[in-house]
Design a protein around this motif. Structure first.
Motif, PDB file in Angstrom:
ATOM      1  N   ALA A  17       0.831  -1.212   0.000  1.00  0.00           N
ATOM      2  CA  ALA A  17       0.000   0.000   0.000  1.00  0.00           C
ATOM      3  C   ALA A  17       0.857   1.250   0.000  1.00  0.00           C
ATOM      4  CB  ALA A  17      -0.917  -0.009   1.218  1.00  0.00           C
ATOM      5  N   MET A  18       1.944   1.208   0.777  1.00  0.00           N
ATOM      6  CA  MET A  18       2.838   2.374   0.822  1.00  0.00           C
ATOM      7  C   MET A  18       3.571   2.555  -0.500  1.00  0.00           C
ATOM      8  SD  MET A  18       4.434   1.964   4.653  1.00  0.00           S
ATOM      9  CE  MET A  18       5.576   3.307   4.394  1.00  0.00           C
ATOM     10  N   ALA A  19       3.814   1.457  -1.193  1.00  0.00           N
ATOM     11  CA  ALA A  19       4.600   1.523  -2.423  1.00  0.00           C
ATOM     12  C   ALA A  19       3.765   1.880  -3.636  1.00  0.00           C
ATOM     13  CB  ALA A  19       5.294   0.172  -2.657  1.00  0.00           C
ATOM     14  N   GLN A  20       2.416   1.895  -3.470  1.00  0.00           N
ATOM     15  CA  GLN A  20       1.566   2.221  -4.606  1.00  0.00           C
ATOM     16  C   GLN A  20       1.861   3.630  -5.104  1.00  0.00           C
ATOM     17  OE1 GLN A  20      -0.682   0.287  -6.267  1.00  0.00           O
ATOM     18  NE2 GLN A  20       0.246  -1.340  -5.047  1.00  0.00           N
ATOM     19  N   PRO A  21       1.939   3.828  -6.415  1.00  0.00           N
ATOM     20  CA  PRO A  21       2.216   5.169  -6.921  1.00  0.00           C
ATOM     21  C   PRO A  21       1.078   6.123  -6.599  1.00  0.00           C
ATOM     22  CG  PRO A  21       1.589   3.681  -8.709  1.00  0.00           C
ATOM     23  CD  PRO A  21       1.781   2.838  -7.477  1.00  0.00           C
ATOM     24  N   SER A  22       1.418   7.345  -6.247  1.00  0.00           N
ATOM     25  CA  SER A  22       0.421   8.370  -5.948  1.00  0.00           C
ATOM     26  C   SER A  22      -0.214   8.837  -7.248  1.00  0.00           C
ATOM     27  CB  SER A  22       1.096   9.535  -5.235  1.00  0.00           C
ATOM     28  OG  SER A  22       0.243  10.644  -5.198  1.00  0.00           O
ATOM     29  N   SER A 335       6.756  17.055  -1.104  1.00  0.00           N
ATOM     30  CA  SER A 335       6.757  15.831  -0.309  1.00  0.00           C
ATOM     31  C   SER A 335       5.590  14.920  -0.664  1.00  0.00           C
ATOM     32  CB  SER A 335       6.686  16.174   1.186  1.00  0.00           C
ATOM     33  OG  SER A 335       6.475  15.012   1.957  1.00  0.00           O
ATOM     34  N   PRO A 336       5.837  13.612  -0.763  1.00  0.00           N
ATOM     35  CA  PRO A 336       4.724  12.678  -0.992  1.00  0.00           C
ATOM     36  C   PRO A 336       3.637  12.768   0.069  1.00  0.00           C
ATOM     37  CG  PRO A 336       6.825  11.585  -1.356  1.00  0.00           C
ATOM     38  CD  PRO A 336       7.147  12.931  -0.774  1.00  0.00           C
ATOM     39  N   SER A 337       3.988  13.206   1.262  1.00  0.00           N
ATOM     40  CA  SER A 337       2.987  13.297   2.330  1.00  0.00           C
ATOM     41  C   SER A 337       2.051  14.486   2.159  1.00  0.00           C
ATOM     42  CB  SER A 337       3.675  13.370   3.693  1.00  0.00           C
ATOM     43  OG  SER A 337       4.433  14.563   3.809  1.00  0.00           O
ATOM     44  N   THR A 338       2.408  15.454   1.312  1.00  0.00           N
ATOM     45  CA  THR A 338       1.549  16.630   1.111  1.00  0.00           C
ATOM     46  C   THR A 338       1.186  16.856  -0.360  1.00  0.00           C
ATOM     47  OG1 THR A 338       3.531  18.051   1.020  1.00  0.00           O
ATOM     48  CG2 THR A 338       2.416  17.839   3.150  1.00  0.00           C
ATOM     49  N   GLN A 339       1.643  16.005  -1.246  1.00  0.00           N
ATOM     50  CA  GLN A 339       1.408  16.228  -2.672  1.00  0.00           C
ATOM     51  C   GLN A 339      -0.075  16.225  -3.033  1.00  0.00           C
ATOM     52  OE1 GLN A 339       3.965  13.276  -4.474  1.00  0.00           O
ATOM     53  NE2 GLN A 339       5.665  14.717  -4.677  1.00  0.00           N
ATOM     54  N   HIS A 340      -0.883  15.533  -2.248  1.00  0.00           N
ATOM     55  CA  HIS A 340      -2.322  15.517  -2.523  1.00  0.00           C
ATOM     56  C   HIS A 340      -2.960  16.891  -2.303  1.00  0.00           C
ATOM     57  CE1 HIS A 340      -2.035  14.931   1.817  1.00  0.00           C
ATOM     58  NE2 HIS A 340      -3.310  15.281   1.921  1.00  0.00           N
ATOM     59  N   LEU A 341      -2.236  17.792  -1.676  1.00  0.00           N
ATOM     60  CA  LEU A 341      -2.733  19.146  -1.420  1.00  0.00           C
ATOM     61  C   LEU A 341      -2.220  20.165  -2.434  1.00  0.00           C
ATOM     62  CD1 LEU A 341      -2.060  19.214   2.441  1.00  0.00           C
ATOM     63  CD2 LEU A 341      -4.266  18.778   1.322  1.00  0.00           C
ATOM     64  N   ALA A 342      -1.366  19.749  -3.349  1.00  0.00           N
ATOM     65  CA  ALA A 342      -0.599  20.695  -4.169  1.00  0.00           C
ATOM     66  C   ALA A 342      -1.409  21.385  -5.256  1.00  0.00           C
ATOM     67  CB  ALA A 342       0.602  19.984  -4.801  1.00  0.00           C
TER      68      ALA A 342
END
Length: 356
Positions: A17-22, A335-342
């Motif tokens: 799950a962590m390795a799934q591409p965003s 950051s991958p942890s905030t890219q969903h907000l970009a």
């Protein structure tokens, strides 16, 4: 054995799950032959605190790194480059940086664009006076000069004077011809431009050599968040023109002004409260697009991080008429942890319009 297998399977599941591409995608042109104009919102809340200055550095570094990828041909900053033009020491309540350090921070961040892309920086109310345009004195001319960036100097065609009689890029015009051979004139006007500045600007846009140009006006204060042009503001300077009088005296009577870009407004942690958009016809029935974009009270309000790194990218499509607007944060995009907000995909942040 069963328990070990179960735990092992859970580990594999979590890792997978962590390795799934965003599904995050960096900002890209929708068409390869487009060109871009980037709007930087008011930087004042980035530079007034030392802790925030790095975010504005990230924004200008991102522009430099993506200049070729996005074919960025111009950067416009909506003004209020600093929170206070001339204080000796930050009081910690509205920033902890002296004005000198704030101007130095702007100088450092903007220098990343020198020799990379041309830019025009508006002068806002906080860029004058002591704290907030108690008079029209500014250190703008000390730091914002044409020769620092040859790409600015080559495009500079016209300029006017500050109240102390010195030429200033706070009132200046820059010419550029786009890939479709459409000529543009970027006209920068100081905060609440004086009557003499309006008269000069009228003379410039009326000149025969600019009649076929698309003129884009950059200024600091123009509309409120309800898409209404400002009639007045409670600042102590006299001989100033706000949005409505700029429209009546300069923009509406002009044949060739196609767009106005401004900043200035804001509402804590509310993107809509930082934006405005309207399209109206000039005296010849030509549509004028009026846009406000700011972000300075996002990311924690007026004393927060300065604006969450938001900027706006205008993609001018090869048809010569369509402009696609994207609002993007390089800060969140890191950051991958905030890219969903970009990417801000709200209707007032991501849309298209036409230039006639």
């Amino acid at each position: 054995m069963m328990r070990f297998t179960t735990i092992f399977s859970m580990v594999i599941f979590v890792y997978s799950a962590m390795a799934q591409p965003s599904d995050y995608q960096p900002l890209r042109l929708s068409q390869p032959d487009s060109w871009s104009l980037v709007i930087l919102p008011d930087p004042q809340s980035y530079v007034k605190y030392e802790r925030n200055q790095g975010i504005f550095d990230i924004m200008t570094a991102w522009i430099a790194e993506n200049q070729a990828q996005l074919n960025i041909q111009m950067v416009l900053c909506t003004g209020d480059l600093v929170e206070q033009n001339n204080i000796l020491k930050g009081d910690g309540k509205n920033g902890n940086q002296s004005s000198l350090n704030q101007w130095r921070a702007i100088d450092r961040s903007i220098s990343r664009l020198d020799h990379v892309v041309p830019y025009v920086l508006a002068a806002g109310n906080h860029d004058f006076g002591y704290k907030n345009i108690e008079n029209r004195h500014s250190f703008y001319n000390k730091y914002i000069t044409a020769d620092r960036n040859p790409l600015n100097e080559n495009r500079l065609q016209e300029y006017f004077y500050s109240t102390d009689g010195m030429p200033t890029l706070a009132n200046a015009a820059f010419e550029w011809i786009d890939p479709n051979n459409i000529p543009y004139l970027f006209l920068n006007l100081e905060f609440a431009p004086r009557n003499a500045v309006i008269e000069w600007a009228k003379e410039v846009v009326d000149r025969e050599k600019y009649q076929d140009h698309r003129v884009i006006v950059l200024t600091h204060s123009y509309m409120d968040a309800k898409n209404k042009r400002r009639v007045s503001e409670s600042y102590p300077v006299t001989d100033g023109n706000y949005g409505e009088s700029m429209w009546q005296k300069l923009i509406y009577p002009a044949d060739n002004i196609v767009m106005v870009i401004a900043g200035h407004i804001g509402k804590p942690n509310d993107m809509k409260g930082h934006t405005a958009f309207a399209q109206e016809k000039n005296h010849k029935g030509r549509q004028v697009t009026q846009m406000v974009f700011n972000a300075q009270a996002l990311g924690g309000g007026w004393q927060g991080n300065g604006g969450d790194g938001w900027l706006r990218c205008l993609e001018f499509l090869p048809d010569g008429q369509t402009v696609r607007v994207n609002t993007y944060s390089p800060y969140f995009g890191l950051s991958p942890s905030t890219q969903h907000l970009a990417h801000d995909t709200a209707s007032y942040s991501q849309f298209s319009f036409q230039i006639e």
